[in-house]
Design an enzyme around this catalytic site. Sequence first.
Site, PDB file in Angstrom:
ATOM      1  N   ASP A 172       0.838  -1.191   0.000  1.00 50.16           N
ATOM      2  CA  ASP A 172       0.000   0.000   0.000  1.00 50.16           C
ATOM      3  C   ASP A 172       0.874   1.241   0.000  1.00 50.16           C
ATOM      4  O   ASP A 172       2.094   1.166   0.096  1.00 50.16           O
ATOM      5  CB  ASP A 172      -0.955  -0.003   1.201  1.00 50.16           C
ATOM      6  N   LYS A 173       0.235   2.407  -0.093  1.00 54.17           N
ATOM      7  CA  LYS A 173       0.995   3.648  -0.256  1.00 54.17           C
ATOM      8  C   LYS A 173       1.818   4.018   0.974  1.00 54.17           C
ATOM      9  O   LYS A 173       2.819   4.727   0.862  1.00 54.17           O
ATOM     10  CB  LYS A 173       0.051   4.807  -0.591  1.00 54.17           C
TER      11      LYS A 173
END
Length: 303
Positions: A172-173
């Site tokens: 994920d970011k």
Amino acid sequence: MSYGKGNNKNKKFSSSKPSTPRFGDDKRKKSSEGGSSFSKDGNKKFGTYKGKPKFEGQPKPKVVKSLNDEIRLNKYIANSGACSRRDADIYIQSGNVSVNGVVVTEMGYKVKPSDKVVFDGSLITPEKKEYILLNKPKGFSTIGDADKQTSNVMDLVRMATKAKIQPIGRMDKSTTGLLLFTNDSDIVRKFNLPQQRSPKVYQVSLDKNLKYEDLEKVQNGIHIDEHRIHVDEIDYVENQPKSEIGIKLGSANVKVVRNIFEHLGYNVLKVDRVMFAGLTKKNLPRGTWRFLTEQEIINLKNA
């Protein structure tokens, strides 16, 4: 106790107090061996990366391949991106593949890189295998389409190669650290298998100190959603607050790391992957990518 096995004797996670067990010291034995703290680059202590990300790679190593190297025809077709190996077998059996002008229906037939292979009427060429290691910064995801405000990790390696590479596993970011890209379908499949146990090491930052009894729960294995989660090693990071944890496990799924601590009532502030199947962040600043060396590729295939 030294961290890991084999040649990793100089790497370890340890606590700031002598009374706390050190990373890798499952049997609580003492060791007189010295060594530096296990870290992001495999040699230095954990620290915060300072400076702007650099998105250029390092020079690509030259790999000379013999023209006599043979591979199975179905793999040759799959490498070209035409279809999967399974589908390639169907095309071969149906007589839709020719090698050097001769139709081949034999399963297991091998071809050389110099052979001319025509698949369903079109000449195909297998892509050269590429292996790229990225030290991913924040703000980039492997599934960027899900969030229009998040850039995709492919933006960071787009200029590295024209090959159709893809990341192994998901990030994920907010997760940072090592992410491997390749167009080698065998490697992608290998590291996505649940039983794949090559070591991955993460530094996890929690919202509060990890209780020692919770650390032991993780070390002994915990059950989440009726599944037992096993980790190889876990400990506090040396000279850091007890909210900084080093954890080693086989899964390439970062979500598993977050689930472990959230299951015990902790909020995960940061996850940084510092080692992936023997590859480390040594000489690879945040945001930078590089091609694997020939020896690293061999090690990866044997991991």
